[in-house]
Enzyme design. Structure first.
Site, mmCIF file in Angstrom:
data_model
loop_
_atom_site.group_PDB
_atom_site.id
_atom_site.type_symbol
_atom_site.label_atom_id
_atom_site.label_comp_id
_atom_site.label_asym_id
_atom_site.label_seq_id
_atom_site.Cartn_x
_atom_site.Cartn_y
_atom_site.Cartn_z
ATOM 1 N N ASP A 267 -6.935 0.625 8.322
ATOM 2 C CA ASP A 267 -7.786 1.788 8.074
ATOM 3 C C ASP A 267 -6.921 3.019 7.833
ATOM 4 O OD1 ASP A 267 -9.761 3.683 7.929
ATOM 5 O OD2 ASP A 267 -10.276 3.626 10.074
ATOM 6 N N LYS A 274 -6.213 9.651 6.881
ATOM 7 C CA LYS A 274 -5.813 10.005 8.243
ATOM 8 C C LYS A 274 -4.444 10.674 8.225
ATOM 9 C CE LYS A 274 -8.092 6.147 10.656
ATOM 10 N NZ LYS A 274 -8.955 6.928 11.545
ATOM 11 N N ASP A 285 -7.599 -2.206 13.579
ATOM 12 C CA ASP A 285 -8.982 -1.842 13.295
ATOM 13 C C ASP A 285 -9.856 -3.049 12.941
ATOM 14 O OD1 ASP A 285 -10.772 0.252 13.392
ATOM 15 O OD2 ASP A 285 -10.573 0.747 11.262
ATOM 16 N N ASP A 344 -13.543 7.895 6.139
ATOM 17 C CA ASP A 344 -12.920 7.354 7.346
ATOM 18 C C ASP A 344 -13.963 6.840 8.346
ATOM 19 O OD1 ASP A 344 -10.884 6.602 9.003
ATOM 20 O OD2 ASP A 344 -10.406 8.639 9.704
ATOM 21 N N GLU A 346 -15.805 4.336 8.087
ATOM 22 C CA GLU A 346 -16.044 3.161 7.256
ATOM 23 C C GLU A 346 -16.602 1.979 8.036
ATOM 24 O OE1 GLU A 346 -13.256 3.768 8.674
ATOM 25 O OE2 GLU A 346 -12.735 1.811 9.501
ATOM 26 N N ARG A 348 -18.929 1.665 10.267
ATOM 27 C CA ARG A 348 -20.392 1.586 10.328
ATOM 28 C C ARG A 348 -20.972 1.117 8.996
ATOM 29 N NH1 ARG A 348 -20.615 7.782 12.098
ATOM 30 N NH2 ARG A 348 -18.597 7.107 12.917
HETATM 31 N N1 BES Z 1 -10.998 3.025 13.123
HETATM 32 C C1 BES Z 1 -11.394 4.352 13.411
HETATM 33 C C2 BES Z 1 -11.652 4.597 14.900
HETATM 34 C C3 BES Z 1 -10.475 4.468 15.811
HETATM 35 C C4 BES Z 1 -9.767 5.588 16.216
HETATM 36 C C5 BES Z 1 -10.107 3.243 16.318
HETATM 37 C C6 BES Z 1 -8.700 5.456 17.086
HETATM 38 C C7 BES Z 1 -9.049 3.122 17.187
HETATM 39 C C8 BES Z 1 -8.346 4.231 17.576
HETATM 40 C C9 BES Z 1 -12.667 4.679 12.646
HETATM 41 O O1 BES Z 1 -12.821 4.038 11.438
HETATM 42 C C10 BES Z 1 -12.631 6.143 12.360
HETATM 43 O O2 BES Z 1 -11.759 6.548 11.635
HETATM 44 N N2 BES Z 1 -13.549 6.886 12.933
HETATM 45 C C11 BES Z 1 -13.604 8.280 12.734
HETATM 46 C C12 BES Z 1 -15.045 8.659 12.486
HETATM 47 C C13 BES Z 1 -15.234 10.069 12.012
HETATM 48 C C14 BES Z 1 -14.639 10.258 10.632
HETATM 49 C C15 BES Z 1 -16.712 10.380 12.000
HETATM 50 C C16 BES Z 1 -13.083 8.950 14.008
HETATM 51 O O3 BES Z 1 -13.330 8.441 15.087
HETATM 52 O O4 BES Z 1 -12.399 9.963 13.870
HETATM 53 ZN ZN ZN Z 2 -11.888 2.225 11.232
HETATM 54 MN MN MN Z 3 -11.858 5.054 9.848
#
Ligand code: BES
Ligand code: ZN
Ligand code: MN
Length: 499
Positions: A267, A274, A285, A344, A346, A348
């Protein structure tokens, strides 16, 4: 894959103990409770240890180590405290105390008549995990295993017990569990240049040899099914998106439990990229899919009398000329349109389509999805508990009971219609982010839109527990395999035919 250390069971017999090399661990239920027939100097050394302040500080499941003990040829004698009435997590912790210290020579565990010995063996195996696939130099002799896997040369482990046959039988399910947990940990530890969507699917297909039905849906098929939300996530990657369906049919005509996993093999965030710092951790991920795969492996290995279907959405989230953009609107398989505010968010999008497909095709009795879904769940619960969200109180309670019995941290967080206004879209039916407040809850509310009201459903956000920053009670630093034991327990408690 990494295989658990082999453990054999023999009858309790301390004659000849003095001549054994390697390590010896002795399970004691309290100070002075020793098997008869120990060499006299050893017994005296142990009695001195029991009288010490160091021993008084030893908690159940922990150990005190005597190096080069008097009267024994062994390098070390580990005294492991485990009261007879200790619970399962304590017994496994006792095993972990032994498993953390295995050497390249044999380890002998004197379990006498301890009732917790099978759980000790499981804890030992779990803690002795090592992911060495990419280490050129091994810490031991570096012997190469049958499947080309090189690992630290580890000595054998032998348990001596009053009832070795009973113990061996009791340990068989634990051995299946350890294999499943190791399968999950390996998947999560693998780098994304190796564990591509195709490589992941191949590893799942290989589980056909265990009697699982495994099917791989390719992009054309996903397109036909209308899974545009899932496909949009993967469209910037060179690796093709896939959905893999694994079925274990041990339960006759019962409707199955469905396990659904987020399998984002890497991811980057996509166009909403990111920051560089820590991005390398996004190899994990696919952790939700890894747990689903590990559970399916356990069920097959122990030939569970239950119907369970595991579905994983395998994609890679990359920035590219073909990648989806913030502002894109996609139509999900369910038919609801989604405005992609942040590429990001993604996971869901992937789960929306796999959840809907699972219901359409299998009419499951219940669904559990697992996903490394939000950073926000780490803010809420840290690395000690996964977040649980559910539309069904009884089902949520069953999961909490299973997690507690297995010693895996799980804490329920709320759902609620009031959160939906955060994910209302101006242009589409729903948008994929809800802003900073309650980030894990709005993610769960999003998923909830893709679950029928009548289906008991639980969502486990495992972002904080899949790859904790340090080792845990039963795992060295790295992937934990969190959830495999809880879900196996849930299947036993709620979905398995008895007898
Ligand atoms: N894979 C990430 C969540 C994540 C963060 C997993 C840290 C493990 C460690 C997910 O896809 C993500 O990026 N979520 C975002 C959502 C936001 C953009 C609404 C997040 O948590 O920042
Ligand atoms: Zn993710
Ligand atoms: Mn993400």
């Amino acid at each position: 894959m990494t295989h658990p250390v082999e453990i054999s069971f023999t009858a309790m017999n301390v004659a000849g103990l003095a001549e054994r090399s390697g390590r010896i661990a002795i399970l004691v239920s309290g100070a002075g409770r020793l098997p008869t027939g120990l060499p006299r100097p050893t017994r005296e050394a142990l009695m001195r240890a029991f009288a010490s302040d160091a021993w008084k500080a030893v908690k159940p499941g922990k150990a005190l180590e005597l190096a080069f003990p008097a009267g024994l040829k062994a390098d070390a004698l580990q005294i492991v405290l485990l009261p007879k009435d200790a619970d399962v997590p304590a017994a496994r912790a006792a095993g972990a105390s032994i498993g953390a210290k295995l050497g390249k020579d044999e380890t002998l565990v004197l379990a006498d008549n301890h009732p917790g010995a099978a759980e000790v063996a499981l804890g030992l195996a779990l803690r002795a995990y090592e992911f060495t696939a990419y280490k050129s130099k091994k810490s031991g002799d570096g012997a190469e295993g049958e499947d080309g896997a090189t690992g630290t040369a580890r000595g054998r482990v032998t348990f001596m017990h009053k009832d070795p046959e009973v113990l061996a039988r009791a340990s068989a399910d634990g051995a299946a569990l350890a294999e499943g947990v190791f399968f999950t940990r390996d998947l999560v530890n693998e780098p994304a240049n190796v564990l591509t969507t195709s490589d992941f699917a191949d590893r799942l297909l290989a589980m056909r040899e265990l009697g699982l039905e495994v099917e791989v849906l390719d992009e054309d098929e996903l397109e036909r099914l209308g899974m545009r939300a899932l496909l949009a996530v993967g469209q910037g990657s060179e690796s093709p998106s896939k959905v893999v369906v694994m079925r274990w049919n041990g339960g006759g005509e019962e409707p199955p439990l469905a396990l659904v996993g987020k399998g984002v093999v890497f991811d980057t965030g996509g166009i909403s990229i990111k920051p560089a710092g820590g991005m390398e951790e996004m190899t994990m991920d696919m952790g939700g899919a890894g747990v689903v795969a590990g559970v399916m492996r356990v069920l097959a290995l122990r030939r569970a009398r239950a119907n369970v279907v595991g579905l994983v959405g395998l994609v890679e989230n990359m920035p590219d000329g073909r990648a989806q953009r913030p502002g894109d609107i996609v139509r999900s398989m369910k038919g609801d349109t989604i405005e992609v505010i942040n590429t990001d968010a993604e996971g869901r999008l992937v789960l929306a389509d796999v959840l809907w497909y699972a219901q359409e095709r299998f009419q499951p009795a219940a669904i559990v999805d697992l996903a490394t879904l939000t950073g926000a769940v780490i803010i809420a619960l840290g690395h000690e508990n996964a977040g649980l969200f559910s539309n069904d109180d009884a089902f949520a309670a069953a999961l909490l009971v299973a997690a507690r019995a297995e010693g895996e941290g799980l804490w329920r967080l709320p759902l609620g219609d009031a959160y939906d206004k955060q994910i209302d879209s101006r242009l589409a039916d729903i948008k994929n982010t809800g802003g900073r407040p309650a980030g894990s809850i709005t993610a769960a509310q999003f998923l909830n839109r893709f679950v029928r009201k009548e289906t008991p459903w639980a969502h486990l956000d495992i972002a904080g527990v899949a790859l904790p920053p340090s080792g845990t009670a039963l795992a060295p630093k790295g992937a934990s395999g969190w959830g495999v034991m809880t879900l196996d327990r849930l299947v036993r408690d709620r979905f398995e035919k008895q007898g």
